[in-house]
Design an enzyme around this catalytic site. Structure first.
Site, short mmCIF file in Angstrom:
data_model
loop_
_atom_site.label_atom_id
_atom_site.label_comp_id
_atom_site.label_asym_id
_atom_site.label_seq_id
_atom_site.Cartn_x
_atom_site.Cartn_y
_atom_site.Cartn_z
N TYR A 100 0.84 -1.20 0.00
CA TYR A 100 0.00 0.00 0.00
C TYR A 100 0.87 1.25 0.00
CZ TYR A 100 -4.03 -2.93 1.08
OH TYR A 100 -5.03 -3.88 1.03
N ASN A 123 -12.83 0.28 -4.96
CA ASN A 123 -12.63 -0.14 -6.35
C ASN A 123 -13.88 -0.85 -6.87
OD1 ASN A 123 -11.80 -1.26 -8.80
ND2 ASN A 123 -10.28 -2.62 -7.87
N CYS A 131 -6.86 -4.88 -7.44
CA CYS A 131 -6.59 -4.43 -6.07
C CYS A 131 -6.14 -5.59 -5.18
CB CYS A 131 -7.80 -3.71 -5.49
SG CYS A 131 -9.33 -4.64 -5.54
N HIS A 132 -6.39 -6.83 -5.61
CA HIS A 132 -5.95 -7.99 -4.83
C HIS A 132 -4.42 -8.10 -4.80
CE1 HIS A 132 -6.39 -9.46 -8.99
NE2 HIS A 132 -5.41 -10.31 -8.70
N GLU A 158 -2.56 -16.55 -9.53
CA GLU A 158 -1.54 -15.83 -10.29
C GLU A 158 -0.13 -16.30 -9.94
OE1 GLU A 158 -2.06 -11.58 -10.23
OE2 GLU A 158 -4.18 -11.74 -10.75
#
Length: 175
Positions: A100, A123, A131-132, A158
């Site tokens: 962040y 979001n 945003c993850h 991912e």
């Protein structure tokens, strides 16, 4: 249907039913399931599966591991700070995470990590605007509108393991 008519459809994903909301021309929002159940559509919205063909194709490709960056047209509404954060999130590569604080630094607000967290929470297009991929400076898994279980699943999808999240400095991290 007119451009002003809000349309929706449900998309069955590996993380549960996603509610897709938009218009004939672009996506406006993606809503995660709540307790495994789809979020109900508003009564004035019109269900129109065809309006979301491109979004559904890209989500299929993402969940099949064949798409790393979304290109579907979307409409974002937010403050100038929120928009700058959301644009920044789109630059975090697939399979990588950023803190962040680093997002805050990159949008010109070096002490704005908490504000970045609030922008992430607002979001309207999670997954599409990733945003993850934002984690705590210490590598901790913090905050996610869809819940930490879904955040963990998306990161694992991912290629980011929970061990990597808890040990910053390993490959795939950008602090």
């Amino acid at each position: 249907m007119s451009e002003k008519t809000i349309q929706f459809c449900y998309y069955e994903s590996p993380i549960g039913p996603l509610l897709l909301i938009g218009s004939d021309r672009c996506l406006h929002a993606v809503s995660f399931p709540l307790d495994g159940q789809a979020i109900p559509a508003e009564s004035l919205w019109r269900e129109n599966l065809a309006s979301f063909d491109e979004v559904r194709r890209e989500l299929d490709a993402y969940f099949d591991g064949k798409l790393e960056r979304f290109t579907v047209p979307y409409l974002l509404k937010g403050s100038s700070f929120q928009l700058s954060v959301w644009r920044m999130l789109c630059t975090i590569p697939y399979g990588s995470v950023m803190s962040y604080g680093e997002v805050a630094r990159r949008v010109g607000k070096p002490k704005g990590a908490q504000a970045v967290g609030m922008a992430n929470h607002a979001n309207p297009l999670p997954i599409i605007i990733p945003c993850h991929r934002v984690i705590g400076a210490d590598g901790s898994m913090v905050g996610f509108a869809g819940g930490l279980e879904i955040k963990r699943w998306l990161l694992a999808h991912e290629g980011i393991s929970p061990d990597q999240i808890n040990h910053p400095g390993q490959m795939g991290f950008d602090f």
